[in-house]
Design a protein around this motif. Structure first.
Motif, PDB file in Angstrom:
ATOM      1  N   HIS A 326      -8.741  30.843   8.287  1.00 39.14           N
ATOM      2  CA  HIS A 326      -9.023  30.416   9.666  1.00 39.14           C
ATOM      3  C   HIS A 326     -10.108  31.276  10.304  1.00 39.14           C
ATOM      4  N   ALA A 327      -9.969  32.599  10.183  1.00 38.43           N
ATOM      5  CA  ALA A 327     -10.914  33.505  10.845  1.00 38.43           C
ATOM      6  C   ALA A 327     -12.325  33.330  10.302  1.00 38.43           C
ATOM      7  N   SER A 328     -12.452  33.204   8.985  1.00 40.34           N
ATOM      8  CA  SER A 328     -13.789  33.048   8.400  1.00 40.34           C
ATOM      9  C   SER A 328     -14.424  31.729   8.835  1.00 40.34           C
ATOM     10  N   ALA A 329     -13.594  30.666   8.913  1.00 36.16           N
ATOM     11  CA  ALA A 329     -14.119  29.378   9.367  1.00 36.16           C
ATOM     12  C   ALA A 329     -14.595  29.467  10.812  1.00 36.16           C
ATOM     13  N   THR A 330     -13.837  30.170  11.652  1.00 35.88           N
ATOM     14  CA  THR A 330     -14.232  30.313  13.053  1.00 35.88           C
ATOM     15  C   THR A 330     -15.557  31.052  13.176  1.00 35.88           C
ATOM     16  N   ARG A 331     -15.770  32.074  12.338  1.00 40.38           N
ATOM     17  CA  ARG A 331     -17.042  32.805  12.377  1.00 40.38           C
ATOM     18  C   ARG A 331     -18.215  31.880  12.040  1.00 40.38           C
ATOM     19  N   LYS A 332     -17.989  31.003  11.057  1.00 39.86           N
ATOM     20  CA  LYS A 332     -19.054  30.058  10.695  1.00 39.86           C
ATOM     21  C   LYS A 332     -19.311  29.080  11.837  1.00 39.86           C
ATOM     22  N   TYR A 333     -18.235  28.575  12.414  1.00 37.80           N
ATOM     23  CA  TYR A 333     -18.394  27.651  13.534  1.00 37.80           C
ATOM     24  C   TYR A 333     -19.132  28.312  14.687  1.00 37.80           C
ATOM     25  N   ARG A 334     -18.762  29.550  14.976  1.00 41.89           N
ATOM     26  CA  ARG A 334     -19.363  30.234  16.117  1.00 41.89           C
ATOM     27  C   ARG A 334     -20.858  30.449  15.901  1.00 41.89           C
ATOM     28  N   ALA A 335     -21.223  30.800  14.661  1.00 35.82           N
ATOM     29  CA  ALA A 335     -22.644  30.988  14.360  1.00 35.82           C
ATOM     30  C   ALA A 335     -23.413  29.683  14.535  1.00 35.82           C
ATOM     31  N   SER A 336     -22.791  28.584  14.116  1.00 35.14           N
ATOM     32  CA  SER A 336     -23.451  27.280  14.260  1.00 35.14           C
ATOM     33  C   SER A 336     -23.581  26.878  15.721  1.00 35.14           C
ATOM     34  N   ILE A 337     -22.551  27.174  16.527  1.00 34.67           N
ATOM     35  CA  ILE A 337     -22.586  26.829  17.953  1.00 34.67           C
ATOM     36  C   ILE A 337     -23.687  27.600  18.670  1.00 34.67           C
ATOM     37  N   SER A 338     -23.819  28.896  18.332  1.00 36.17           N
ATOM     38  CA  SER A 338     -24.817  29.722  19.018  1.00 36.17           C
ATOM     39  C   SER A 338     -26.236  29.250  18.721  1.00 36.17           C
ATOM     40  N   LYS A 339     -26.437  28.657  17.528  1.00 31.95           N
ATOM     41  CA  LYS A 339     -27.768  28.176  17.171  1.00 31.95           C
ATOM     42  C   LYS A 339     -28.068  26.810  17.765  1.00 31.95           C
ATOM     43  N   ALA A 340     -27.020  26.074  18.128  1.00 29.35           N
ATOM     44  CA  ALA A 340     -27.214  24.706  18.615  1.00 29.35           C
ATOM     45  C   ALA A 340     -27.767  24.715  20.030  1.00 29.35           C
ATOM     46  N   PRO A 341     -28.664  23.792  20.330  1.00 28.23           N
ATOM     47  CA  PRO A 341     -29.173  23.693  21.716  1.00 28.23           C
ATOM     48  C   PRO A 341     -28.116  23.079  22.621  1.00 28.23           C
ATOM     49  N   ASN A 342     -28.298  23.231  23.914  1.00 28.60           N
ATOM     50  CA  ASN A 342     -27.369  22.601  24.855  1.00 28.60           C
ATOM     51  C   ASN A 342     -27.417  21.094  24.690  1.00 28.60           C
ATOM     52  N   ILE A 343     -26.209  20.497  24.625  1.00 34.26           N
ATOM     53  CA  ILE A 343     -26.123  19.066  24.376  1.00 34.26           C
ATOM     54  C   ILE A 343     -26.658  18.284  25.561  1.00 34.26           C
ATOM     55  N   VAL A 344     -26.303  18.703  26.751  1.00 37.71           N
ATOM     56  CA  VAL A 344     -26.750  18.031  27.969  1.00 37.71           C
ATOM     57  C   VAL A 344     -27.480  19.045  28.840  1.00 37.71           C
ATOM     58  N   VAL A 345     -28.699  18.762  29.150  1.00 36.53           N
ATOM     59  CA  VAL A 345     -29.464  19.648  30.033  1.00 36.53           C
ATOM     60  C   VAL A 345     -29.087  19.314  31.468  1.00 36.53           C
ATOM     61  N   PRO A 346     -28.488  20.268  32.200  1.00 40.76           N
ATOM     62  CA  PRO A 346     -28.058  19.983  33.580  1.00 40.76           C
ATOM     63  C   PRO A 346     -29.233  19.547  34.451  1.00 40.76           C
ATOM     64  N   LYS A 347     -29.007  18.480  35.188  1.00 39.66           N
ATOM     65  CA  LYS A 347     -30.020  17.966  36.098  1.00 39.66           C
ATOM     66  C   LYS A 347     -29.658  18.341  37.530  1.00 39.66           C
ATOM     67  N   SER A 348     -30.663  18.429  38.367  1.00 35.35           N
ATOM     68  CA  SER A 348     -30.416  18.730  39.769  1.00 35.35           C
ATOM     69  C   SER A 348     -29.757  17.519  40.429  1.00 35.35           C
ATOM     70  N   THR A 349     -28.617  17.766  41.036  1.00 37.05           N
ATOM     71  CA  THR A 349     -27.867  16.684  41.672  1.00 37.05           C
ATOM     72  C   THR A 349     -28.052  16.660  43.183  1.00 37.05           C
ATOM     73  N   GLY A 350     -28.754  17.642  43.709  1.00 41.01           N
ATOM     74  CA  GLY A 350     -28.908  17.728  45.156  1.00 41.01           C
ATOM     75  C   GLY A 350     -27.705  18.337  45.834  1.00 41.01           C
ATOM     76  N   ARG A 351     -26.713  18.747  45.043  1.00 41.74           N
ATOM     77  CA  ARG A 351     -25.513  19.377  45.611  1.00 41.74           C
ATOM     78  C   ARG A 351     -25.714  20.884  45.679  1.00 41.74           C
ATOM     79  N   ARG A 352     -24.776  21.569  46.304  1.00 43.64           N
ATOM     80  CA  ARG A 352     -24.921  23.007  46.516  1.00 43.64           C
ATOM     81  C   ARG A 352     -24.819  23.770  45.193  1.00 43.64           C
ATOM     82  N   THR A 353     -25.427  24.915  45.145  1.00 49.22           N
ATOM     83  CA  THR A 353     -25.419  25.751  43.949  1.00 49.22           C
ATOM     84  C   THR A 353     -24.719  27.085  44.177  1.00 49.22           C
TER      85      THR A 353
END
Length: 732
Positions: A326-353
């Protein structure tokens, strides 16, 4: 340590980790309770011995001059132990030497037997002397003259006190005359007094309580008292000798047990190698092998009953230990996640920040006193200071679970049912990411009848929630979109264990996808806030989630939120892994990662990160750790206010005051709102009525469970005639 005799349950709060264990039988339960209590005492004594420099290591085995009898006992004992544990004697060389050294240097057991026999004789003599002294006192019955003299000398009050409704003595009724008092104390009213243990005149308790205890003045009585003291000292000495001997033996036995456990198992998470094969009565050795291996029949989150004794939900599970690899698989997953770009680029909604004010410092709040005064209670019923709250409530927290609703949009447009399940699983996991930095504050508890709406054109859904019940607290919600429908009713049970706080949700989450007619249902896991009394609190989720498609059984999904290992590092926390299974139980897809970072699936046609946490806003720690989506939940635009019902959470004054940094005003207003709620509930009780939710109704699901579902009235009333023209209840 908290125990439940009814369910054979033992809960241990070790500070860094919370253990929940269930014994397979009542005998094993009592063995473990006894062993754990002894271990706690052993550790306390060990610390004291180390501090005073008395704790000495055991000499090596095989010391000269020891009787051969002890060596024989050691060999026999280890042979039996090896047979019971399934470990060969050759593998226990270190254990054998420990046992040999222990037995060779043990005190003669006959000494303990002699001391206990002597103690029994002395206790019998002590009992005889006490009975003799009582018999001597019986002969000292008071006469009326003596009683009159005692009343005069001790200046006793003959007034009968009167109790107020609060139970405090505030005044007196009429005063007894001395004639009446002596009449009540006359010898014609003799009875056995439970106070003195002798036969004395029956006197009122309020007079008797003022009498000084009788003293024995006769020479014979004094001699008996001296004999009682001498015999008691002998008993004390005997018991102390036995206690010292047993303490030393227990310390040596503990060292043997510790060594034995090391040889039996490489890790605590793999107890199967030391299963006991004997079928005789359970022993401490047997139960030691099953300490982390007691199975627990876990319901798949369907039960809404919570054990009052253990404080644990039947729907939750602590069976969240990592599987092999389990631990070794999680390390592989985490490395892959860190390399992946953001799936959705947040857009300005005109709401408060950001929020109008930063979060207040609540380190001065006496959280320890609040929690310790409510140990074992449901904290949902305990009023907390506003400084411990964040400016959102539980109804809005339910809406936060839709922050990554695009996963449901993707699922509705995915033809393959197994891949569709992967996206549903990612959505179920994403709902826990909102709590990553939210361990210093708690959401407001909604009052009965409170509601919340959220319309997000940018996400193409609209959401409504309502507090439908107060005891137990139940929050219901419903969201709809052209790609999905989402609803749930959640009940939270909180339990404080001393150093940690568990949040136990019950109720099921439901999602339907219109394109394929799927209806998915899953349970929630336990959330635990550790180090709750310090400012270094951290939060974790653990347990198992089972996702089922109620419309067909093509596939199911099992997700494990891994409980942080005691010996693990910071990078191993928040692990989660899951599998999608077909009808035969074969694994079709595997995925995993961390619930606060993202999920990666490497079995898709194109391995990819199916979900990743959105970037957090600037200075998010100054604003309660809120995500961008959370910052927008309590925003109240001027054009929205006239359209909302008066029960909407955004109109709740104490929550608005806290958001603006007015903590003291918020605290006072919070008390007022809670008082209004109590009065409203009292009025309903007097009329014999119950609160009727306005936007949800009670129904039965396909399994026959009580659930709360939308009645469809909210959006109709909002459109026509509008909430401004509809009578609503007054909540604040």
């Amino acid at each position: 340590m908290s125990i439940s005799k009814k369910s054979n349950r033992i809960d241990l709060d070790a500070g860094d980790i919370l253990y929940h264990m269930k014994a397979k039988s009542h005998e094993l339960f009592y063995i473990w309770v006894t062993k754990l209590q002894a271990h706690r005492l052993f550790k306390k004594n060990e610390a004291a011995h180390i501090h005073s420099g008395v704790f000495q290591p055991l000499p090596p085995a095989g010391a000269a001059g020891q009787p051969q009898r002890n060596g024989d006992v050691s060999s026999t004992g280890m042979a039996d132990s090896a047979g019971a544990s399934g470990v060969l004697p050759a593998a226990n060389t270190g254990v054998n030497s420990k046992v040999s050294a222990w037995l060779q240097h043990s005190h003669d057991p006959d000494t303990c037997v002699q001391e206990l026999h002597r103690c029994q004789v002395d206790l019998s003599e002590l009992n005889r002397l006490i009975q003799k002294l009582q018999a001597l006192e019986v002969g000292q019955a008071f006469t009326n003259g003596e009683l009159q003299r005692i009343i005069s000398l001790q200046n006793l009050s003959l007034e009968k006190p009167k109790k107020s409704k609060s139970g405090k003595i505030w005044g007196h009724s009429r005063t007894l005359s001395r004639v009446e008092a002596l009449g009540m104390l006359s010898s014609s009213h003799l009875s056995n007094s439970s106070h003195l243990g002798v036969s004395v005149p029956s006197i009122p308790d309020y007079v008797y309580s003022q009498l000084s205890p009788p003293t024995v003045t006769s020479p014979e009585g004094k001699k008996i008292q001296q004999d009682i003291c001498a015999t008691s000292l002998r008993v004390l000495a005997s018991l102390k000798s036995v206690h010292d001997t047993l303490t030393q033996e227990r310390q040596k036995l503990q060292e043997v047990c510790d060594t034995n456990n090391i040889h039996q198992s490489n890790t605590l998470a793999e107890p199967a190698a030391v299963r006991c094969s004997s079928h005789g009565p359970p022993s401490v050795t047997d139960s030691a092998a099953e300490y982390f291996d007691a199975s627990d029949d876990v319901l798949c989150g369907s039960s809404s009953e919570v054990s009052d004794e253990s404080g644990l939900s039947d729907g939750s599970t602590t069976n969240s230990e990592p599987e092999e690899g389990h631990a070794s698989a999680t390390r592989k997953y985490r490395a892959s996640i860190s390399k992946a770009p953001n799936i959705v680029v947040p857009k300005s909604t005109g709401r408060r920040t950001s929020l109008p004010a930063t979060c207040p410092d609540n380190s001065h709040v006496g959280l320890m006193a609040i929690l310790y005064n409510n140990i074992g209670k449901d904290l949902a019923r305990v009023s907390m200071p506003a400084a411990l709250n964040e400016p959102v409530n539980l109804l809005q927290r339910l809406c936060e679970e839709l922050e990554y609703s695009e996963l449901l949009d993707t699922a509705n447009n995915t033809p393959d049912p197994y891949q569709r399940m992967v996206y549903i699983a990612a959505f179920a996991i994403s709902g826990y990411s909102t709590a990553t930095f939210r361990n210093r504050y708690k959401p407001f508890n909604p009052v009965l009848g409170e509601s919340y709406e959220c319309i997000r054109e940018d996400r193409s859904f609209r959401f409504i929630s309502e507090q439908v019940c107060h005891h137990p607290p139940i929050s219901a919600c419903h969201a709809e979109s052209e790609n999905f429908s989402f609803w749930q009713d959640q009940r939270w049970k909180n339990k404080f264990w001393g150093k940690s706080l568990e949040i136990l949700p019950t109720g099921m989450v439901n999602v339907t996808l219109p394109r394929y007619g799927d209806h998915y249902e899953w349970n929630k896991v336990v959330t635990c806030i550790n180090n709750v009394l310090s400012q270094q609190r951290y939060l974790e989720h653990y347990g198992e989630v089972t996702i089922q498609n109620l419309k067909n059984n093509v596939c199911t999904c099992k997700i494990t939120f891994v409980k942080a290992r005691y010996w693990g590092s910071e990078t191993n926390k928040n692990e989660v892994q899951g599998t999608v299974l077909d009808q035969s139980g074969s694994v079709i897809h595997r995925f995993g990662g961390l619930w606060h970072e993202g999920i990666f699936c490497d079995t898709l046609p194109t391995p990819k990160c199916v979900w990743k946490l959105n970037p957090l806003p600037k200075d998010y720690l100054l604003y309660y750790g809120f995500s961008t989506f959370a910052l927008e939940l309590n925003e109240l635009p001027a054009d929205l206010k006239p359209l909302l019902p008066s029960t909407d959470s955004r109109l709740r004054p104490d929550q608005q005051m806290l958001e603006k940094g007015k903590v003291e005003e918020s605290d006072k207003k919070k008390d007022d709102i809670e008082a209004i709620q109590r009065e409203r509930r009292k009025d309903l009780a007097k009329k014999g009525e119950e609160h009727v939710p306005r936007f949800f109704k009670k129904a039965k699901d396909c399994c026959g469970r009580d659930v709360w579902v939308t009645n469809g009235n909210y959006w109709k009333l909002r459109e026509n005639p509008g909430f401004a023209k509809v009578d609503t209840i007054t909540l604040w």
